[in-house]
Design a protein around this motif. Structure first.
Motif, PDB file in Angstrom:
ATOM      1  N   ASP A 235      20.421   0.578  48.064  1.00 19.19           N
ATOM      2  CA  ASP A 235      20.962   0.102  49.345  1.00 19.19           C
ATOM      3  C   ASP A 235      21.851  -1.125  49.129  1.00 19.19           C
ATOM      4  OD1 ASP A 235      21.409   0.078  52.033  1.00 19.19           O
ATOM      5  OD2 ASP A 235      19.320  -0.027  52.624  1.00 19.19           O
ATOM      6  N   LEU A 236      21.429  -2.037  48.275  1.00 22.52           N
ATOM      7  CA  LEU A 236      22.241  -3.217  47.998  1.00 22.52           C
ATOM      8  C   LEU A 236      23.567  -2.831  47.348  1.00 22.52           C
ATOM      9  CD1 LEU A 236      19.538  -5.731  46.675  1.00 22.52           C
ATOM     10  CD2 LEU A 236      20.743  -5.826  48.856  1.00 22.52           C
ATOM     11  N   ARG A 237      23.532  -1.903  46.410  1.00 21.49           N
ATOM     12  CA  ARG A 237      24.760  -1.509  45.706  1.00 21.49           C
ATOM     13  C   ARG A 237      25.735  -0.773  46.628  1.00 21.49           C
ATOM     14  NH1 ARG A 237      21.111   0.410  41.568  1.00 21.49           N
ATOM     15  NH2 ARG A 237      20.873  -1.152  39.911  1.00 21.49           N
ATOM     16  N   LEU A 238      25.208  -0.081  47.638  1.00 24.85           N
ATOM     17  CA  LEU A 238      26.100   0.617  48.560  1.00 24.85           C
ATOM     18  C   LEU A 238      27.010  -0.366  49.290  1.00 24.85           C
ATOM     19  CD1 LEU A 238      23.766   3.312  50.176  1.00 24.85           C
ATOM     20  CD2 LEU A 238      25.824   3.736  48.822  1.00 24.85           C
ATOM     21  N   THR A 239      26.470  -1.534  49.600  1.00 23.96           N
ATOM     22  CA  THR A 239      27.255  -2.546  50.294  1.00 23.96           C
ATOM     23  C   THR A 239      28.133  -3.333  49.323  1.00 23.96           C
ATOM     24  OG1 THR A 239      25.547  -2.766  51.980  1.00 23.96           O
ATOM     25  CG2 THR A 239      27.123  -4.576  51.799  1.00 23.96           C
ATOM     26  N   ASP A 240      27.571  -3.669  48.194  1.00 20.23           N
ATOM     27  CA  ASP A 240      28.317  -4.461  47.208  1.00 20.23           C
ATOM     28  C   ASP A 240      27.893  -4.024  45.811  1.00 20.23           C
ATOM     29  OD1 ASP A 240      29.568  -6.291  45.615  1.00 20.23           O
ATOM     30  OD2 ASP A 240      28.567  -8.066  46.444  1.00 20.23           O
ATOM     31  N   PRO A 241      28.737  -3.230  45.133  1.00 22.88           N
ATOM     32  CA  PRO A 241      28.374  -2.749  43.787  1.00 22.88           C
ATOM     33  C   PRO A 241      28.106  -3.880  42.796  1.00 22.88           C
ATOM     34  CG  PRO A 241      30.253  -1.541  44.656  1.00 22.88           C
ATOM     35  CD  PRO A 241      30.021  -2.688  45.584  1.00 22.88           C
ATOM     36  N   ASP A 242      28.592  -5.080  43.084  1.00 19.56           N
ATOM     37  CA  ASP A 242      28.414  -6.196  42.161  1.00 19.56           C
ATOM     38  C   ASP A 242      27.266  -7.129  42.560  1.00 19.56           C
ATOM     39  OD1 ASP A 242      30.641  -5.361  40.653  1.00 19.56           O
ATOM     40  OD2 ASP A 242      32.015  -6.348  42.054  1.00 19.56           O
ATOM     41  N   ASP A 243      26.463  -6.708  43.515  1.00 19.32           N
ATOM     42  CA  ASP A 243      25.355  -7.557  43.970  1.00 19.32           C
ATOM     43  C   ASP A 243      24.315  -7.674  42.847  1.00 19.32           C
ATOM     44  OD1 ASP A 243      23.180  -8.786  45.261  1.00 19.32           O
ATOM     45  OD2 ASP A 243      23.654  -7.827  47.174  1.00 19.32           O
ATOM     46  N   GLU A 244      24.206  -8.877  42.280  1.00 19.48           N
ATOM     47  CA  GLU A 244      23.309  -9.093  41.148  1.00 19.48           C
ATOM     48  C   GLU A 244      21.843  -8.898  41.527  1.00 19.48           C
ATOM     49  OE1 GLU A 244      24.017  -9.582  37.994  1.00 19.48           O
ATOM     50  OE2 GLU A 244      26.159  -9.415  38.400  1.00 19.48           O
ATOM     51  N   ARG A 245      21.526  -9.062  42.793  1.00 19.32           N
ATOM     52  CA  ARG A 245      20.127  -8.931  43.210  1.00 19.32           C
ATOM     53  C   ARG A 245      19.606  -7.514  43.000  1.00 19.32           C
ATOM     54  NH1 ARG A 245      20.760 -11.304  49.159  1.00 19.32           N
ATOM     55  NH2 ARG A 245      22.532  -9.844  48.984  1.00 19.32           N
ATOM     56  N   ALA A 246      20.518  -6.541  42.885  1.00 22.08           N
ATOM     57  CA  ALA A 246      20.093  -5.160  42.640  1.00 22.08           C
ATOM     58  C   ALA A 246      19.423  -5.007  41.281  1.00 22.08           C
ATOM     59  CB  ALA A 246      21.289  -4.226  42.751  1.00 22.08           C
ATOM     60  N   HIS A 247      19.640  -5.989  40.391  1.00 23.72           N
ATOM     61  CA  HIS A 247      19.031  -5.930  39.051  1.00 23.72           C
ATOM     62  C   HIS A 247      17.774  -6.777  38.951  1.00 23.72           C
ATOM     63  CE1 HIS A 247      22.672  -3.905  37.710  1.00 23.72           C
ATOM     64  NE2 HIS A 247      23.388  -4.870  38.283  1.00 23.72           N
ATOM     65  N   ASP A 248      17.390  -7.420  40.048  1.00 21.72           N
ATOM     66  CA  ASP A 248      16.196  -8.273  40.038  1.00 21.72           C
ATOM     67  C   ASP A 248      14.959  -7.396  40.225  1.00 21.72           C
ATOM     68  OD1 ASP A 248      14.198 -10.134  40.368  1.00 21.72           O
ATOM     69  OD2 ASP A 248      15.197 -11.266  41.966  1.00 21.72           O
ATOM     70  N   VAL A 249      14.521  -6.788  39.135  1.00 18.48           N
ATOM     71  CA  VAL A 249      13.410  -5.839  39.211  1.00 18.48           C
ATOM     72  C   VAL A 249      12.155  -6.507  39.743  1.00 18.48           C
ATOM     73  CG1 VAL A 249      11.936  -4.279  37.890  1.00 18.48           C
ATOM     74  CG2 VAL A 249      14.372  -4.491  37.325  1.00 18.48           C
ATOM     75  N   GLU A 250      11.850  -7.685  39.242  1.00 19.40           N
ATOM     76  CA  GLU A 250      10.608  -8.349  39.655  1.00 19.40           C
ATOM     77  C   GLU A 250      10.656  -8.734  41.133  1.00 19.40           C
ATOM     78  OE1 GLU A 250       7.839 -12.257  38.519  1.00 19.40           O
ATOM     79  OE2 GLU A 250       9.557 -11.672  37.258  1.00 19.40           O
ATOM     80  N   GLY A 251      11.773  -9.342  41.552  1.00 25.38           N
ATOM     81  CA  GLY A 251      11.870  -9.782  42.941  1.00 25.38           C
ATOM     82  C   GLY A 251      11.873  -8.614  43.922  1.00 25.38           C
ATOM     83  N   LEU A 252      12.658  -7.581  43.623  1.00 23.34           N
ATOM     84  CA  LEU A 252      12.714  -6.429  44.522  1.00 23.34           C
ATOM     85  C   LEU A 252      11.389  -5.671  44.526  1.00 23.34           C
ATOM     86  CD1 LEU A 252      16.311  -4.964  43.995  1.00 23.34           C
ATOM     87  CD2 LEU A 252      15.472  -6.406  45.857  1.00 23.34           C
ATOM     88  N   THR A 253      10.698  -5.666  43.401  1.00 26.84           N
ATOM     89  CA  THR A 253       9.387  -5.007  43.371  1.00 26.84           C
ATOM     90  C   THR A 253       8.398  -5.757  44.255  1.00 26.84           C
ATOM     91  OG1 THR A 253       9.784  -4.155  41.145  1.00 26.84           O
ATOM     92  CG2 THR A 253       7.499  -4.229  41.902  1.00 26.84           C
ATOM     93  N   GLN A 254       8.502  -7.091  44.277  1.00 30.74           N
ATOM     94  CA  GLN A 254       7.647  -7.860  45.191  1.00 30.74           C
ATOM     95  C   GLN A 254       7.965  -7.519  46.655  1.00 30.74           C
ATOM     96  OE1 GLN A 254       7.406 -12.108  44.453  1.00 30.74           O
ATOM     97  NE2 GLN A 254       7.767 -11.802  42.257  1.00 30.74           N
ATOM     98  N   VAL A 255       9.269  -7.372  46.957  1.00 27.60           N
ATOM     99  CA  VAL A 255       9.651  -6.960  48.310  1.00 27.60           C
ATOM    100  C   VAL A 255       9.082  -5.581  48.614  1.00 27.60           C
ATOM    101  CG1 VAL A 255      11.587  -6.376  49.825  1.00 27.60           C
ATOM    102  CG2 VAL A 255      11.741  -8.374  48.322  1.00 27.60           C
TER     103      VAL A 255
END
Length: 711
Positions: A235-255
């Motif tokens: 979902d993050l990459r659909l809006t911005d392919p360069d969004d670095e948060r899409a690679h934050d495995v630990e943070g997104l897994t917590q979400v």
């Protein structure tokens, strides 16, 4: 032939009394055809204009992921090679788990693989404003190309026509059809939608197991951490392919953990991240976890409650305010225009707010209409607490007044005759009808909301003004229900004028479902109140409608008296159109008692008046009555000329019921005059047409006449 309610319509076999151009705020009078069967026909009731909840298959939301194994299981269940004797498949799981998107993805893939020639989608709204099977079948039949007047009222007959139509369309389209029934809450909603033989399939989604539905079940659970991470990252990459948060495995897994793997919660959380580029996943996960500890109102979806709260907190104040207002919606969706009315602002401003809510995944929008997931809608209803009640009340009143005003304007367009000047709210009759079709479910719910909240004007006027439209679409159950709301309110406040109108409209709805004794009581009450009020116009209408019911019950002498009274009152009022309808209906009753010469005079009088008024519909109905009466007294040649014209006219108007009756009457003339070879093709056509238009009585008569002519 079908009846004619208002002057602008194409001929139906009789006329009833309702609102006419001289009295647009009053009741309706009906007109009867030459045979006397009352069954409205509306040329505009073709499938493309029909009010229908069923539609072509919606697209899948961008970024669908994380359901590979579930999708594989669902496709296996839908595979024609694995039918295993059942035509139904159910996708079952908790609310917000993503059942709809999974079902849509599978449906699109089956079309791509050629398993089905077409797919229809139907939202049964089982957890907001449930659509019963009776309404669902009507909607599906509309989408399959069945005209409104052909759809039976009887539930079993309606289901039978649905299965037969699916079989026919499958042959026409080159393959079976897939029906997707989303958001079912009970087996009763979906069991009648089973498609029958021919390879057609029903795909239902539900939070329940639908134990009464014989179906292959695919259970869907929450996503695991890896799958949920992919949903957020995609979902993050659909809006911005360069969004670095899409690679934050630990943070997104917590979400993902904070959202408990619920796709709806995940999409809303992703919306928060997309709307706040400086927001990192870990702080969001912390906020969501704290929120989950606080939330109690969503006992089964505590994580959702936390997601909703944190999402709401990040919205601009005007979007928060709009979401609160949307919690008062009377129906499943809202137009941009109505949302502007609700918010007390202009459309440009409200669109920006709506798009903001959509980008946060709290709304979805398409073609100027906006809707919420039922869990979001439930949350929105909880937001009004600390706000001033008066402000919310004013917003709701604005919306109810808006719908009431537009229904009133639309009704005037539906009733308008050449030379009339209906309101400018709609460009023409077609636009008014399209608006009513789009708003249908909302308007029915609005009538209930108005009644619940004590909005007297909307409670009374909405049902009364919707009569014309609901009758056109043959939604007699809705008409019955909301008319009783208007009736109860009018009685409670002592509004005798609208009480009479409500009794009249209720009588028309009861007549259509063949509850004749109740219809007589309703029209009698309307007549008595009108007499007490000195309202001669409405009294004439009530006499006319009462006469139609009496004649249908075989009480023809009483019917003659009723129509004579309607005619005389209309003459005194100078209301030529209502008088013409009374003359025509009087001709019907006279013919049924064998007084055919008098019937011919009555129909001729009606025909001449309709002609002078420019009402081609009424003129054709009355002329057909002349032809039928001539046939009854063996004036074969004259009857043949008129009825041949009638057959051609009604065929050109695509009025199947009137066409079928005209074929029947012309076939009788040929048979009784000693020409069975000419009669048989006409009677065969009559049998076919009348079978398709849900008139079992007339169909049986045509079948009997055909059997006699063929022996």
């Amino acid at each position: 032939m079908p009846k004619k309610k208002n002057k602008q319509r194409k001929p139906s076999p009789r006329t009833r009394v309702g609102q006419n151009r001289a009295h647009a705020d009053r009741d309706v009078v009906g007109i009867s055809n030459h045979r006397g069967d009352i069954n409205y026909f509306y040329a505009d009731a073709a499938p493309q204009g029909a009010a229908s909840m069923a539609a072509a298959l919606p697209p899948v939301e961008a970024g669908f992921t994380g359901r590979e194994e579930d999708l594989e299981r669902l496709l296996a269940a839908l595979d024609p090679a694995n039918a295993e004797g059942t035509a139904a498949v159910s996708v079952v799981g908790m609310g917000g788990v993503g059942k709809t998107q999974l079902a849509l993805t599978a449906a699109h893939q089956t079309l791509g693989q050629g398993w089905f020639s077409q797919a229809l989608f139907l939202d049964l709204r089982g957890y907001t404003t449930p659509v019963n099977a009776h309404r669902a079948l009507q909607s599906l039949l509309h989408s399959l190309g069945v005209e409104a007047e052909r759809i039976p009222e009887d539930g079993d007959a309606r289901a039978g026509l649905y299965r037969a139509t699916l079989a026919a369309r499958g042959q026409e389209w080159g393959g079976p059809v897939l029906v997707v029934a989303d958001n079912a809450s009970t087996p009763d909603q979906v069991t009648p939608l089973e498609p029958g033989p021919g390879g057609h399939r029903l795909l239902a989604t539900s939070r329940e197991r639908l134990g009464g539905l014989p179906a292959r079940r695919v259970d869907v659970g929450v996503l695991n951490d890896a799958e949920a991470f992919r949903v957020l990252a995609t979902d993050l990459r659909l809006t911005d392919p360069d969004d670095e948060r899409a690679h934050d495995v630990e943070g997104l897994t917590q979400v993902a953990k904070a959202c408990a793997g619920l796709p709806l919660a995940l999409r809303i959380a992703a919306g928060q991240l997309k709307n706040a580029p400086d927001l990192e996943p870990e702080p969001l996960a912390h906020a969501l976890t704290q929120g989950a500890d606080r939330i109690t109102r969503f006992t089964d979806h505590r994580e959702l409650g936390a997601v909703f709260d944190t999402s709401l907190a990040r919205l601009p104040a005007e979007q928060q305010d709009l979401l609160t207002l949307l919690g008062m919606l009377p129906g499943p969706d809202i137009s941009t225009t109505a949302a502007a009315v609700l918010a007390g602002t202009d459309e440009t401003t409200v669109v920006a707010r709506l798009r903001g809510l959509s980008s946060s995944h709290l709304l979805t929008g398409s073609k100027g209409r906006w809707e919420m997931h039922d869990l979001v809608a439930s949350y929105a209803t909880t937001l009004a607490g600390p706000r001033p009640a008066s402000r919310l009340t004013r917003a709701r009143r604005r919306l109810l007044d808006y719908y009431t005003d537009h229904v009133t304007a639309a009704a005037q367009h539906l009733q308008a005759l050449p030379g009339d000047d209906p309101p400018e709210a709609f460009a023409d009759r077609e636009e008014a009808l399209g608006w009513l079709d789009a708003q249908r479910a909302v308007l029915i719910n609005t009538a209930h909301l108005a009644h619940q909240t004590g909005h007297i004007r909307a409670t009374i006027e909405l049902p009364l003004k919707l009569r014309e439209y609901l009758d056109m679409r043959r939604l007699f159950r809705d008409q019955n229900t909301i008319t009783r709301l208007a009736l109860e309110t009018a009685q409670r406040i002592g509004d005798r004028l609208n009480e009479a109108a409500a009794w009249n409209n209720l009588g028309l709805a009861l007549y259509e479902v063949r509850r004749f004794d109740e219809a007589i009581e309703a029209h009698t009450r309307a007549r008595n109140i009108s007499q007490q009020l000195g309202d001669a116009h409405r009294e004439a209408g009530s006499w006319g409608n009462l006469g139609l019911v009496l004649c249908e019950m075989g009480r023809c002498d009483e019917a003659i008296d009723a129509h004579t009274r309607a005619r005389n009152i209309s003459q005194q009022l100078g209301d030529a159109h209502t008088e013409a309808m009374a003359w025509n209906n009087l001709g019907l009753a006279l013919r049924e008692t064998g007084r055919c010469d008098e019937a011919i005079d009555a129909h001729t009088h009606a025909r001449n008046t309709f002609h002078l008024l420019g009402d081609a519909h009424g003129e054709a109905v009355a002329y057909a009555g002349v032809g039928t009466s001539l046939g009854r007294i063996q004036r074969w040649e004259e009857a043949t000329v008129i009825l041949e014209w009638s057959v051609e006219f009604f065929a050109e108007q695509h009025d199947q019921h009137s066409h079928g009756q005209a074929c029947y009457e012309l076939g009788l003339v040929h048979y009784r005059s000693g020409c069975p070879d000419q009669a048989i093709p006409l009677l065969e056509q009559a049998v076919e047409l009348l079978a398709a238009t849900n008139d079992p009585h007339m169909h049986a008569q045509a079948r009997q006449a055909l059997d006699e002519a063929a022996t």
